[in-house]
Each structure stands twice: as structure tokens, then as C-alpha cells.
Motif scaffolding. Structure first.
Motif, PDB file in Angstrom:
ATOM      1  N   PRO A 149       1.048  -0.502  -0.169  1.00 35.43           N
ATOM      2  CA  PRO A 149       0.176  -0.485  -0.134  1.00 35.43           C
ATOM      3  C   PRO A 149       1.281   1.144  -0.312  1.00 35.43           C
ATOM      4  CG  PRO A 149      -0.819  -1.341   1.685  1.00 35.43           C
ATOM      5  CD  PRO A 149       0.570  -2.280   1.249  1.00 35.43           C
ATOM      6  N   ASN A 150       0.067   2.302  -0.872  1.00 37.79           N
ATOM      7  CA  ASN A 150       1.168   3.638  -0.710  1.00 37.79           C
ATOM      8  C   ASN A 150       0.715   4.778   0.358  1.00 37.79           C
ATOM      9  OD1 ASN A 150      -1.178   4.424  -1.814  1.00 37.79           O
ATOM     10  ND2 ASN A 150      -0.462   5.174  -3.832  1.00 37.79           N
ATOM     11  N   ASP A 151      -0.440   3.684   1.391  1.00 40.31           N
ATOM     12  CA  ASP A 151      -0.875   4.923   1.964  1.00 40.31           C
ATOM     13  C   ASP A 151      -0.159   5.161   3.374  1.00 40.31           C
ATOM     14  OD1 ASP A 151      -2.372   3.414   3.591  1.00 40.31           O
ATOM     15  OD2 ASP A 151      -2.665   2.797   2.050  1.00 40.31           O
ATOM     16  N   PRO A 152       0.141   6.255   4.156  1.00 40.45           N
ATOM     17  CA  PRO A 152       0.261   6.499   5.199  1.00 40.45           C
ATOM     18  C   PRO A 152       0.448   5.145   6.434  1.00 40.45           C
ATOM     19  CG  PRO A 152      -0.785   8.265   4.700  1.00 40.45           C
ATOM     20  CD  PRO A 152      -0.858   7.488   3.434  1.00 40.45           C
ATOM     21  N   THR A 153       0.610   4.682   6.548  1.00 43.38           N
ATOM     22  CA  THR A 153       1.020   3.500   7.514  1.00 43.38           C
ATOM     23  C   THR A 153       0.806   2.194   7.116  1.00 43.38           C
ATOM     24  OG1 THR A 153      -1.469   3.777   8.449  1.00 43.38           O
ATOM     25  CG2 THR A 153       0.383   5.224   9.559  1.00 43.38           C
ATOM     26  N   ASN A 154      -0.356   2.102   6.438  1.00 46.62           N
ATOM     27  CA  ASN A 154      -0.186   0.128   5.847  1.00 46.62           C
ATOM     28  C   ASN A 154       1.073  -0.082   5.464  1.00 46.62           C
ATOM     29  OD1 ASN A 154      -3.038  -0.208   6.855  1.00 46.62           O
ATOM     30  ND2 ASN A 154      -3.521   1.357   4.961  1.00 46.62           N
ATOM     31  N   GLY A 155       1.707   0.674   4.326  1.00 46.92           N
ATOM     32  CA  GLY A 155       3.211   0.134   3.608  1.00 46.92           C
ATOM     33  C   GLY A 155       3.983  -0.061   4.708  1.00 46.92           C
ATOM     34  N   GLY A 156       4.089   1.056   5.798  1.00 45.32           N
ATOM     35  CA  GLY A 156       4.680   0.259   6.917  1.00 45.32           C
ATOM     36  C   GLY A 156       4.079  -0.677   7.284  1.00 45.32           C
ATOM     37  N   ARG A 157       3.494  -0.706   7.593  1.00 42.60           N
ATOM     38  CA  ARG A 157       2.494  -2.311   8.222  1.00 42.60           C
ATOM     39  C   ARG A 157       3.552  -3.244   7.466  1.00 42.60           C
ATOM     40  NH1 ARG A 157      -3.853  -2.109   8.694  1.00 42.60           N
ATOM     41  NH2 ARG A 157      -3.463  -3.799   9.672  1.00 42.60           N
ATOM     42  N   THR A 158       3.198  -3.313   6.520  1.00 45.97           N
ATOM     43  CA  THR A 158       3.782  -4.478   5.595  1.00 45.97           C
ATOM     44  C   THR A 158       5.056  -5.010   5.690  1.00 45.97           C
ATOM     45  OG1 THR A 158       1.865  -3.878   4.075  1.00 45.97           O
ATOM     46  CG2 THR A 158       3.966  -5.219   3.107  1.00 45.97           C
ATOM     47  N   LEU A 159       5.553  -3.035   5.608  1.00 45.88           N
ATOM     48  CA  LEU A 159       7.725  -3.303   5.461  1.00 45.88           C
ATOM     49  C   LEU A 159       7.705  -4.232   7.148  1.00 45.88           C
ATOM     50  CD1 LEU A 159       8.656   0.343   3.875  1.00 45.88           C
ATOM     51  CD2 LEU A 159       8.231  -2.639   2.896  1.00 45.88           C
ATOM     52  N   SER A 160       7.181  -3.803   8.460  1.00 39.54           N
ATOM     53  CA  SER A 160       7.407  -4.521   8.898  1.00 39.54           C
ATOM     54  C   SER A 160       6.787  -5.928   9.680  1.00 39.54           C
ATOM     55  CB  SER A 160       6.374  -3.311   9.907  1.00 39.54           C
ATOM     56  OG  SER A 160       6.369  -2.317  11.091  1.00 39.54           O
ATOM     57  N   LEU A 161       6.095  -6.378   8.950  1.00 38.23           N
ATOM     58  CA  LEU A 161       5.860  -7.326   8.699  1.00 38.23           C
ATOM     59  C   LEU A 161       6.806  -8.559   7.652  1.00 38.23           C
ATOM     60  CD1 LEU A 161       4.143  -9.979   9.363  1.00 38.23           C
ATOM     61  CD2 LEU A 161       2.729  -9.662   7.307  1.00 38.23           C
ATOM     62  N   ALA A 178       7.549   3.217   8.839  1.00 37.78           N
ATOM     63  CA  ALA A 178       8.057   2.860   7.942  1.00 37.78           C
ATOM     64  C   ALA A 178       8.186   3.077   6.854  1.00 37.78           C
ATOM     65  CB  ALA A 178       8.852   1.314   8.561  1.00 37.78           C
ATOM     66  N   THR A 179       9.345   3.228   5.966  1.00 38.70           N
ATOM     67  CA  THR A 179       9.213   3.806   4.575  1.00 38.70           C
ATOM     68  C   THR A 179      10.337   3.070   3.984  1.00 38.70           C
ATOM     69  OG1 THR A 179      10.592   5.233   4.410  1.00 38.70           O
ATOM     70  CG2 THR A 179       8.440   6.317   4.924  1.00 38.70           C
ATOM     71  N   VAL A 180       9.867   2.385   2.760  1.00 36.52           N
ATOM     72  CA  VAL A 180      11.304   2.206   1.593  1.00 36.52           C
ATOM     73  C   VAL A 180      12.244   2.435   1.359  1.00 36.52           C
ATOM     74  CG1 VAL A 180      11.473   0.942  -0.897  1.00 36.52           C
ATOM     75  CG2 VAL A 180       9.381   1.185   0.344  1.00 36.52           C
ATOM     76  N   GLY A 181      12.237   4.015   2.556  1.00 37.30           N
ATOM     77  CA  GLY A 181      13.776   4.324   2.645  1.00 37.30           C
ATOM     78  C   GLY A 181      13.866   4.362   3.826  1.00 37.30           C
ATOM     79  N   ASP A 182      13.515   2.989   4.388  1.00 42.16           N
ATOM     80  CA  ASP A 182      13.887   3.309   6.177  1.00 42.16           C
ATOM     81  C   ASP A 182      14.630   1.152   6.061  1.00 42.16           C
ATOM     82  OD1 ASP A 182      13.496   5.105   7.582  1.00 42.16           O
ATOM     83  OD2 ASP A 182      11.116   4.174   7.116  1.00 42.16           O
ATOM     84  N   ILE A 183      14.724   0.611   5.017  1.00 41.82           N
ATOM     85  CA  ILE A 183      15.150  -0.581   5.020  1.00 41.82           C
ATOM     86  C   ILE A 183      16.975  -0.578   4.286  1.00 41.82           C
ATOM     87  CG2 ILE A 183      15.388  -2.619   2.776  1.00 41.82           C
ATOM     88  CD1 ILE A 183      12.360  -1.892   2.347  1.00 41.82           C
ATOM     89  N   GLU A 184      17.071  -1.256   5.788  1.00 38.58           N
ATOM     90  CA  GLU A 184      18.300  -1.291   5.725  1.00 38.58           C
ATOM     91  C   GLU A 184      19.378  -2.826   5.317  1.00 38.58           C
ATOM     92  OE1 GLU A 184      20.255  -1.066   9.788  1.00 38.58           O
ATOM     93  OE2 GLU A 184      20.175   1.132   9.680  1.00 38.58           O
ATOM     94  N   GLN A 185      18.381  -3.482   4.721  1.00 37.25           N
ATOM     95  CA  GLN A 185      18.935  -4.764   4.138  1.00 37.25           C
ATOM     96  C   GLN A 185      18.058  -5.241   3.831  1.00 37.25           C
ATOM     97  OE1 GLN A 185      21.211  -7.290   7.352  1.00 37.25           O
ATOM     98  NE2 GLN A 185      21.119  -9.146   6.488  1.00 37.25           N
TER      99      GLN A 185
END
Length: 286
Positions: A149-161, A178-185
């Protein structure tokens, strides 16, 4: 003779006045002492509420009859996006909405300088990752496309999952924000495609996997607890921010009609309805 006639007229007038006085009714009383309906009946209030079709509008429909008995006519307007329901509440085209979780509302308010408020929490909808091309995350190849999802928080939920299941690693301290920019690895060099949440079910044919909000998953016949490769844990440490809420404006959140709706949405009848209809895909929080 004239005096006698005037006396008779006076007596008749006095008798008429006395008779009129005995026929006066007190408010709410009919002649003969019987009760009559109140002169002013309670006015029915129409409450316009915006909602996404599943499960929100279905839950609202489940309380419609009960609210009608309390003098509240519930008018449900369905939306397939996460923007207009908030815009229309803020602009007073709607009285309230029921489609979003707390974290989304907080971010929306921040971005738009809105002041919409939570009235009550109702349920949680765990987000899941689905695929038509693989049966497990370990089958994802290098460079696989993941729609989120590109909307606030739901994209972050996915990345956290995904981070929880070891596909990526996020910066320390980020969660649903979290955003895609927060991916370290990102060892598999996964490609993240950010799309509007409502379009994600249709994107399943074109990507290797997609994270889909439960309301949209249910709309296309997906069964989250059976079809998702992975799904959020309803007991996550930030679950309180993911509770789907009834939202309104500061000027009407305490109105009698809104409070009656809030009470209805937190009733034992709604809890039973949600548990029986959605079988764990939607989880009551009251």
C-alpha cells in the motif's frame, strides 16, 4: 323588560365562560382525563456515515435497525478509497466515517492539518501478503516484485511484517511508520511497488506477491487466515494504533446520535456478528 333581557344574556354568557373553563385540558391530557400523544414527537435524526464496503459497511448495516428504534436513521455511503471519507467528514458532507485505523487518521490529520477525532475503536483487520505465483516466502526469487500500500502507515505495516519474517531489515526504532527508505538490508533485492490499497487485489497477477488490507482481500473472495502467505499478529506491540475506528469531528463527536452509533458498534450483538461472519479475519477489540 329590557332589564330582564339583559340579565338573561349576562347569565348565558357567564354559563358559557364557566363551561369553557371546565373543558380546558392540561398538556398531554384529552377530554375525559385520558392521556393523549405528546404535542411534539421526537424528531428522527439522519446520520450520514462513510465506509468501505467490507467489512465496515456490513457492520454498519448490522446495527441499522437497532439505531432506527432509537430515533437515528443511519445513511451509509460506501467508498473504495481512503481519502474521500475523511475529506467529506471534515467538509461536513458526512457526519462520521468508519474505515480507518488510528495510525492512519493520525497521519492523515498531520498531512492535511485536519482535526478529525476517534470516537470509539471497533476491530482490527490484520494485513496479509498474498501471491498467485508462490506458495511460500522462501520461493520468492531475487528481484521479486512485492506490491505494498502507498498510503500512510499501511505500507509501514507491510514492511514491518516482512522484516519480522526475515525478508528485509529495517532501521532501528521504526514500526508502522516505516517507509521503503528505512530498509537497511534487502538480501533478495526485492523490488517494492507502491500502489493505492484498493488496486492491490488486481495487481496480484502482475507481481510476485502483494500485501492487501483485509477489507479489500475479503471483497475479492480471499480468506486471510487461509490464503495469506503471512499475516499480522493481532497481538502485535502496536496493535492499539491499528484498531479500526469510528471517526468524527470535534464539533459533533459527543452528539447524541454519534454516541448511540458508537454504543451500537461496541455491542455484544456486533461482536457476535463479526466473529461469526469473518471467522478471525476481522477481530473485535471490545
Amino acid at each position: 323588560m329590557k332589564k330582564v333581557w339583559l340579565s338573561l344574556v349576562a347569565l348565558v354568557l357567564m354559563a358559557a365562560l364557566v363551561a369553557c373553563g371546565t373543558k380546558q385540558n392540561t398538556p398531554g391530557q384529552a377530554s375525559g382525563g385520558e392521556s393523549s400523544p405528546p404535542s411534539e414527537t421526537q424528531q428522527e435524526v439522519t446520520l450520514k456515515v462513510g465506509a468501505t464496503p467490507v467489512p465496515h459497511a456490513e457492520i454498519l448495516n448490522a446495527v441499522k435497525d437497532a439505531l432506527a428504534k432509537e430515533g437515528v436513521k443511519l445513511e451509509i455511503l460506501e467508498f473504495n478509497d481512503y481519502v474521500q471519507p475523511n475529506v467529506q467528514v471534515y467538509e461536513k458532507q458526512l457526519d462520521a466515517n468508519f474505515f480507518q485505523h488510528t495510525a492512519y487518521l493520525e497521519q492523515f490529520n498531520k498531512e492535511r492539518s485536519y482535526d478529525l477525532v476517534k470516537v470509539t475503536g471497533v476491530h482490527i483487520e490484520p494485513i496479509g501478503v498474498y501471491s498467485k505465483k508462490v506458495k511460500g516466502l522462501d520461493e520468492l526469487k531475487e528481484g521479486a516484485k512485492i506490491a505494498i500500500p502507498n498510503d500512510p502507515t499501511n505500507g509501514g505495516r507491510t514492511l514491518s511484517l516482512l522484516a519480522k519474517h526475515g525478508l528485509i531489515k529495517l532501521k532501528e526504532g521504526v514500526d508502522v511508520d516505516a517507509t521503503v527508505g528505512d530498509i537497511e538490508q534487502n538480501n533478495k533485492k526485492l523490488e517494492f511497488v507502491e500502489l493505492e490499497a484498493a488496486t492491490l487485489p488486481r495487481a496480484l497477477d502482475e507481481v510476485d506477491a502483494a500485501a492487501i488490507n483485509t477489507n479489500y482481500a475479503l471483497t475479492v473472495g480471499l480468506v486471510p487466515n487461509e490464503d495469506a502467505l503471512i499475516i499480522e499478529d493481532k497481538d502485535s506491540p502496536y496493535a492499539d494504533r491499528l484498531v479500526n475506528i469510528l471517526a468524527a469531528r470535534p464539533d459533533n463527536k459527543d452528539s447524541d446520535a454519534i454516541q448511540k452509533l458508537a454504543k451500537a458498534l461496541n455491542s455484544p450483538e456486533v461482536k457476535k456478528f463479526v466473529e461469526e461472519k469473518y471467522k478471525g479475519a476481522v477481530v473485535p477489540t471490545f
